[in-house]
Design an enzyme around this catalytic site. Structure first.
Site, PDB file in Angstrom:
ATOM      1  N   ASP A  67       0.851  -1.185   0.000  1.00 19.68           N
ATOM      2  CA  ASP A  67       0.000   0.000   0.000  1.00 19.68           C
ATOM      3  C   ASP A  67       0.884   1.231   0.000  1.00 19.68           C
ATOM      4  O   ASP A  67       1.872   1.278   0.721  1.00 19.68           O
ATOM      5  CB  ASP A  67      -0.874   0.003   1.261  1.00 19.68           C
ATOM      6  N   GLU A  99      -2.479  17.401   6.538  1.00 18.32           N
ATOM      7  CA  GLU A  99      -2.274  18.254   5.367  1.00 18.32           C
ATOM      8  C   GLU A  99      -2.443  19.719   5.749  1.00 18.32           C
ATOM      9  O   GLU A  99      -1.630  20.572   5.406  1.00 18.32           O
ATOM     10  CB  GLU A  99      -3.268  17.906   4.247  1.00 18.32           C
ATOM     11  N   PHE A 155     -14.498  20.650   6.511  1.00 17.08           N
ATOM     12  CA  PHE A 155     -14.543  19.856   5.286  1.00 17.08           C
ATOM     13  C   PHE A 155     -15.745  18.911   5.333  1.00 17.08           C
ATOM     14  O   PHE A 155     -15.985  18.251   6.340  1.00 17.08           O
ATOM     15  CB  PHE A 155     -13.246  19.039   5.168  1.00 17.08           C
ATOM     16  N   HIS A 192     -19.617  16.540   0.944  1.00 19.89           N
ATOM     17  CA  HIS A 192     -20.484  17.136  -0.065  1.00 19.89           C
ATOM     18  C   HIS A 192     -19.803  18.300  -0.777  1.00 19.89           C
ATOM     19  O   HIS A 192     -19.708  18.333  -1.996  1.00 19.89           O
ATOM     20  CB  HIS A 192     -21.784  17.590   0.603  1.00 19.89           C
ATOM     21  N   ARG A 234     -16.575  19.257  -0.341  1.00 14.50           N
ATOM     22  CA  ARG A 234     -15.151  18.943  -0.504  1.00 14.50           C
ATOM     23  C   ARG A 234     -14.293  20.211  -0.450  1.00 14.50           C
ATOM     24  O   ARG A 234     -13.384  20.418  -1.223  1.00 14.50           O
ATOM     25  CB  ARG A 234     -14.918  18.171  -1.801  1.00 14.50           C
ATOM     26  N   SER A 257     -12.848  23.339   2.622  1.00 15.00           N
ATOM     27  CA  SER A 257     -12.878  23.830   3.994  1.00 15.00           C
ATOM     28  C   SER A 257     -12.397  25.274   3.941  1.00 15.00           C
ATOM     29  O   SER A 257     -11.921  25.743   2.903  1.00 15.00           O
ATOM     30  CB  SER A 257     -11.983  22.987   4.896  1.00 15.00           C
ATOM     31  N   LYS A 316     -10.431  26.534   0.615  1.00  8.34           N
ATOM     32  CA  LYS A 316      -9.424  25.744  -0.093  1.00  8.34           C
ATOM     33  C   LYS A 316     -10.018  24.357  -0.356  1.00  8.34           C
ATOM     34  O   LYS A 316     -10.852  23.863   0.411  1.00  8.34           O
ATOM     35  CB  LYS A 316      -8.123  25.654   0.699  1.00  8.34           C
ATOM     36  N   ASP A 346      -5.444  -3.830   6.462  1.00  6.07           N
ATOM     37  CA  ASP A 346      -6.036  -3.666   7.778  1.00  6.07           C
ATOM     38  C   ASP A 346      -7.554  -3.563   7.736  1.00  6.07           C
ATOM     39  O   ASP A 346      -8.229  -3.977   8.661  1.00  6.07           O
ATOM     40  CB  ASP A 346      -5.433  -2.469   8.521  1.00  6.07           C
TER      41      ASP A 346
END
EC number: 7.2.2.6
Lengths: 688, 577
Positions: A313, A354, A383, A386, A388, A390, A401, A524
């Site tokens: 991954d 982030e 955020f 819907h 996407r 914030s 952004k 996981d």
């Protein structure tokens, strides 16, 4: 705290191993190891012959027979000691694990409700499907899933990690392990395993080696060793009639003493590897446990050595978990400071890694101090799936952004839009494998934040090593192909699968397996379970769901996906150590022939002394020296058996050349020197 | 070693390899059922066989069915030869009116020819009728060789398949190897031999006037000699090509009509190793990696060439005692050798015939110098895998390759694999059986023989040499070679039975595990090769394979050899008084 990471003291383990070396002499146990069983039978036989020589007329002097008998017993004991030593560490761990299990009482609930009627039952009586309430201070009575509630759990009894972890119902953090302790709050757990099948039971069985089944390779090797032993048994047993015939036709000499035949047989059968075989296996499992990985079977560990495709991954294995902001690219006519300020404001309340990285970047690269907005009239926009986006509404400013298309839609609604130069920036960042995050104020886009995946340090070199030993690495990611390709190139994996879903992952494993490859992967989540079940080596993260843990054949207690790479090495090391000691053991035989054959027929055919290349002192010292060498070499090789042969990142051809030189040629030469030295020593001190 | 010997051996190896390359490719096509040049003329014959036998050649067999077919077919051949011997007095083509062969001898002979051993406990002309020889033995010369090729084909195919339950059709393999490989080659060789003077006629024995009258044991004057003739070349061809070895004449290829010139000698010697060498390359082609075939062939040469050198060198020497008597040492050891061949060509033959499980001779191995004589004996004891029997040598060698891969392969940190097939418990078990069974035959057989009165009765040469004789006999029978050490009276109930059993074990005790191995390998998935795969085509592996063959052979037989040939040699050279 007792834990797998705890290192048991050396002294008691050695002392206990020394005692167990004797208890393991039980023939019912010894018969599992045909080679050492033959040695034990030989020891008994020579002991009887020694007694016969002591009380009446023996076939050889008592001292000689007794010497051979004693060293044959040592050979068996040394082998048992090696096995006990390998088991020792596991035993110590098993004991501390057992303590974690003892005397746990469970609150069994009649229904899934915190306030439902509860009865006290011992943990050992819980069955699959039972619901139990666990509150702060309690030990979780069995493996299961949290179906209600949230709690912090101390899992150090199992993982050795003292920092508590959060377990909550739903999602990928719902699995709990019996024997761990709830530190705060409460949870309702649905029990998933019956008594005796719990993770803790499995772990105890594993570290103890009690239920240790021989691995496929071990079985094959056992057959080969038994076959070789049989050949040598024939070669030695037929010598007796041959010598009788020789005696009769010559009219001189004596038949070969049984003691010498037994000594020859024991020296020829592969006792070195036979004596250390189970120790190698146990030590291999132990290395895995020390790496904090629990395997369901030795078979899985061995398969790890055979793996030639690794599915990794991206997130967590190849890159550190999160993307980081690395650059701010302003739109035409916007100052970079303005962009930095807006980006920082929009991210202040964003607690995602982030978001934090944007704040840090603004501070470090553009000198903007982090501002306290708590008292201002700021309204933070969180955020949502819907929108996407914030951002923050602050003193009439509306800063947002988000992903380019989301912001584009937002600006269009406000009568603006993404300017061509901003779109070009977005394209450039996406092409380089980064994630563009557009920052907008009002109806205007100020610029783009470049978020980048950070590839783990040293991983590229690690992959290069794997490539050299013939293991293909495939990166799995949900990213688009462009982003994935860029990261794959940076990390140096062989290939990648972008926009991966559980289905495509499963299909990839199947297609690799159909082509004859053995595939290893980590996972996981519950949706990883089908792929984990399909993979040949599947490492589930301990933090993962119960479904994932059940589908995998190993569980990593540290939940570190990079561990897969260590597991492969441990598997390889186990096989290599076996191969190396087998080669050494067989190569040893040549010298032993040169020592014993001339000695055995010294009376009947004195001419055969020409074969005595080592010029040993006397026939008796020659036989004794060979037997002593045979016993001592086992002890000398115990460290290699327990530690394992060093795994080197070399192609198979180079590895073979190297190991053949060390263990093949070394095995050929070493006994010539060793037997000569022992012969010198025992003749000097006058034993023979 | 003289320039002549070097030139001879060099030419031999060069021509052998040069011929093995096209023949190997051809055999691979035949065994793969592909079209060949001979399909047009012989195809109807092949299809005719299938029609008569009710066989559909494309019906693939499970390994158990394949094994059953091999065993039934061989049992049938064995019973036919046995029956023919027992009732030959009632059948035609018995001009000398020979009686029925005793049951134990008939059993021994039947087993011997079915198992491609060609051990001869009987005296040909005085025991067997023409019919028995022609219908029984000659047929077996072809089909026992073809059986070996068929089993090899099944094993090679198993390596090239993945997840397959079947390993081919035995009847098709049998018919194709006989019709397209053994028959045409025999024809070519027979014509070549006849053209160079090997006897090939249906004329009766010739009565010739002696050039100089001789005196018989009772003083009578003899002026005439009977020279037996017959269809020699055709029989000799298959005897050499099919690693059979039973001679047309009693002295085998030392006879001037069986092997008249250096050229026929070269051709017959070449024929011994031709098919075994070519099949290595066929194997490479079948598994789609020619380097693998070369590697196996290389390992065979790696053992063969040093021993050939030793034998040729040894026979080039003359015993010091003879030099003292004034014999010219420059010609080497000529005792027991044909002057028209000389020591080098005789040593070359001796090495080739024991490397392969042929057993034919053109000189007396008994008269070789000690080291020269050691070579043929030891070559048999490594298990007849250095070239070995047609087909059987290679499948034996492949089993050793599996063992070599397993022993050393673990050292690269992966489950050992050979040609992409993982070598696991079952494969190791079968390989261990293949190594164990013939060794057990040799050792247990020899032990019983020297410990029992019946066994000792056959030993004409008591002492160490008598032991060597028995050891040689059981080595030869258990490894299906068929050559004998002079001196052992082997035509007794005990030896007929014991050696017969050893031949059975040595042949079918190997064929069954090899076919089981083939079944298991065919079922397996093939692991694609990569840098992590242990390469099995490199010089290192060639060395490893040769070393394992030598080591296993040596470790098993050193104690027994020490009490026989080795102590004999040491006593003879007298290093220890």
């Amino acid at each position: 705290m007792h834990s797998p990471k705890h290192k048991p003291a050396r002294g008691p383990i050695i002392r206990r191993a020394a005692i167990e070396a004797f208890t393991k002499l039980d023939p019912r146990r010894m018969v599992r190891n045909p080679v050492m069983f033959v040695v034990e039978v030989g020891s008994v036989l020579t002991t009887i012959l020694a007694v016969q020589a002591l009380v009446g007329e023996g076939e050889a002097p008592f001292g000689f027979i007794a010497g051979v008998a004693a060293w044959l017993w040592f050979t068996v004991l040394f082998s048992n000691f090696a096995e006990a030593l390998a088991e020792g560490r596991g035993k110590a761990q098993a004991e501390s694990l057992r303590k974690a299990r003892q005397h746990v009482q469970a609150r069994r609930l009649a229904e899934r409700d915190r306030h439902a009627r509860a009865e006290q039952v011992p943990a050992a009586q819980l069955r699959r499907g039972d619901l139990v309430l666990v509150i702060a201070g309690d030990t979780i009575p069995g493996d299961g899933d949290v179906v209600e509630g949230i709690a912090s759990v101390d899992e150090s009894a199992v993982t050795g990690e003292s920092a508590p972890v959060i377990r909550e119902s739903g999602g990928d953090r719902s699995a709990v392990t019996g024997g761990t302790r709830v530190l705060s709050d409460w949870i309702i757990v649905e029990i998933r395993s019956n008594p005796g099948e719990t993770f803790l039971d499995r772990m105890i069985a594993m570290v103890e080696g009690a239920k240790r089944k021989k691995t496929p390779n071990e079985i094959a090797l056992d057959i080969l060793l038994a076959g070789l032993s049989l050949v040598f048994l024939l070669a030695c047993a037929t010598l007796y009639p041959f010598s009788l015939y020789a005696l009769e036709t010559r009219g001189q000499g004596a038949p070969v003493p049984i003691t010498v035949l037994v000594a020859l047989l024991v020296c020829l059968i592969p006792t070195t590897i036979g004596g250390l075989l189970s120790a190698i296996g146990i030590a291999g499992m132990d290395r895995l446990i020390r790496a904090n990985v629990i395997a369901t079977s030795g078979r899985a560990v061995e398969a790890a050595g055979d793996v030639d495709v690794l599915l990794l991954d991206k997130t967590g294995t190849i890159t550190i978990g999160n993307r980081q902001a690395v650059e701010l690219l302003p739109a035409a006519g916007v100052k970079v400071e303005a962009l930095a300020e807006a980006a920082q404001l929009a991210s202040l309340a964003d607690e995602t890694p982030e978001g934090r990285s944007i704040v840090v970047l603004a501070k470090e690269k553009y000198g903007l101090r982090q501002r306290e907005l708590a008292n201002t009239e700021a309204r933070f926009i969180a955020f949502t799936a819907h929108t996407r986006m914030s951002g923050v509404d602050l003193a009439g400013r509306e800063i947002r952004k988000g992903a380019a298309d989301a912001i584009g839609k937002h600006l269009k609604a406000k009568g603006g839009g993404l300017s061509p130069d901003v779109q070009a920036l977005v394209q450039t960042i996406a092409k380089s494998g980064g994630t563009p995050l557009v920052v907008a104020e009002g109806s205007r886009a100020l610029g783009v934040v470049h978020l980048k995946d950070i590839v783990k340090g040293g991983i590229r070199e690690r992959f290069a090593e794997f490539r050299r030993i013939g293991i293909e690495t495939i990166m799995i990611t949900g990213d688009n192909p462009q982003t994935a390709g860029a990261i794959a190139a940076e990390a140096g994996v062989d290939s990648f699968q972008a926009e991966a879903t559980p289905e495509t992952k499963l299909a990839l494993i199947r297609s690799k397996q159909a082509a004859g490859h053995l595939v290893a992967m980590t996972g996981d989540g519950t949706n990883d379970a089908p792929a984990l079940a399909q993979a040949d080596v599947a490492v589930a993260m301990n933090t993962g769901t119960q479904a994932a843990k059940e589908a995998g054949n190993m569980v990593d207690l540290d939940s570190d996906p990079t561990k897969l790479l260590d597991i492969v090495e441990i598997g390889k090391q186990m096989l290599m150590t076996r191969g190396a000691l087998t080669t050494f053991s067989v190569a040893n035989d040549v010298a032993k022939y040169f020592a014993i054959i001339p000695a055995a027929f010294a009376v009947t055919y004195p001419d055969l002394r020409a074969l005595d290349l080592m010029h040993l002192h006397s026939p008796q010292s020659a036989v004794l020296a060979a037997v002593i060498f045979n016993a001592i070499i086992i002890i000398l090789l115990v460290p290699i058996a327990l530690r394992g042969v060093k795994v080197r990142p070399l192609p198979a051809a180079a590895l073979l050349r190297r190991n053949l030189l060390i263990f093949g040629l070394g095995g050929l030469v070493a006994p010539f020197i060793g037997i000569k030295l022992i012969d010198l020593v025992i003749t000097t001190i006058g034993v023979a | 070693m003289t320039a002549h010997a070097l030139l001879l051996c060099g030419t031999y190896v060069a021509v052998l390899v040069a011929l093995a390359i096209p023949l190997g490719g051809y055999c691979a096509r035949v065994l793969g059922g592909e079209a060949t040049l001979l399909q047009r003329p012989l195809g109807p014959l092949e299809r005719g066989f299938y029609r008569i036998a009710g066989v559909r050649p494309d019906d693939e067999m499970h390994w158990r069915d394949y094994t059953a077919a091999v065993l039934w077919f061989n049992l049938f051949g064995l019973l036919v030869v046995y029956g023919l011997q027992r009732v030959q007095h009632l059948l035609p083509l018995n001009p000398q009116e020979l009686g029925p062969v005793a049951p134990d001898l008939a059993f021994n002979t039947a087993v011997s020819f079915a198992s491609n051993t060609n051990w001869q406990a009987y005296g040909g002309e005085t025991t067997l009728s023409y019919l028995t020889q022609m219908v029984g033995l000659t047929t077996q010369n072809f089909v026992s060789a073809a059986t070996g090729i068929a089993v090899l084909a099944a094993l090679a195919r198993a390596f090239s398949r993945r997840r397959s339950e079947t390993i081919g059709n035995f009847w098709a393999d049998l018919v194709r190897s006989t019709l397209y490989i053994l028959l045409p080659l025999s024809l070519i060789l027979a014509v070549a031999l006849a053209a160079d003077g090997v006897v090939q006629t249906f004329a009766p024995a010739a009565e010739v006037e002696l050039m100089r009258a001789a005196t018989g044991p009772e003083g009578q004057v003899i002026t005439q000699q009977t020279i037996p003739l017959g269809p020699g070349a055709s029989q000799i061809a298959i005897k050499q090509l099919g690693t059979n070895g039973g001679g047309f004449y009693n002295v085998n290829s030392a006879h001037p009509l069986e092997n008249p010139t250096p050229l026929t000698n070269f051709l017959e010697c070449l024929a011994i190793l031709l098919i075994p060498a070519a099949l290595c390359l066929s194997f490479g082609k079948i598994v789609a990696d020619r380097r693998q075939g070369w590697a196996v062939l290389g390992a065979m040469f790696a053992i063969f060439l040093p021993l050939l050198g030793l034998c040729v060198w040894s026979e080039g020497q003359l015993a010091p005692q003879l030099v003292e008597l004034g014999v010219d040492p420059s010609a080497g050891n000529l005792e027991g050798k044909e002057v028209r061949f000389g020591p080098a060509a005789s040593a070359l033959w001796a090495t080739a015939t024991t490397a392969a499980s042929n057993g034919s001779v053109n000189s007396m191995h008994d008269s070789f110098n000690p080291l020269g004589g050691l070579v043929p004996m030891w070559l048999m004891q490594v298990g007849e895998v250095v070239f070995g029997g047609v087909g059987s040598g290679l499948y034996g060698m492949l089993v050793f390759a599996i063992l070599a891969v397993f022993l050393a392969g673990l050292m690269v940190g992966r489950t050992p694999e050979y040609l992409g097939k993982k070598i696991e418990a079952f494969e190791v078990k079968m390989a261990a059986l293949v190594v164990l069974l013939p060794s057990a035959g040799v050792l247990v057989g020899t032990a019983i023989a020297v410990a029992s009165a019946a066994g000792r009765a056959g030993i004409s040469n008591p002492g160490i040499h008598g032991f060597s004789e028995v050891l040689y006999g059981f080595s030869s029978a258990s490894n299906n070679n068929g050559s004998a050490f002079a001196g052992l009276g082997a035509n007794s109930f005990f030896y007929n039975l014991a050696l017969g059993l050893c031949m059975l074990i040595g042949r079918y005790g190997i064929i069954v595990p090899v076919l089981a191995l083939a079944g298991a390998l065919a079922r397996k998935q093939t692991v694609p090769p990569g840098p992590g795969t242990m390469p099995t085509h490199t010089p290192l592996f060639v060395f490893l394979l040769a070393a394992i063959v030598v080591l296993v052979g040596a470790l098993t037989f050193v104690p027994a050899l020490a009490l026989g040939p080795i102590v004999e040699h040491l006593q003879m050279t007298g290093t220890h008084p």
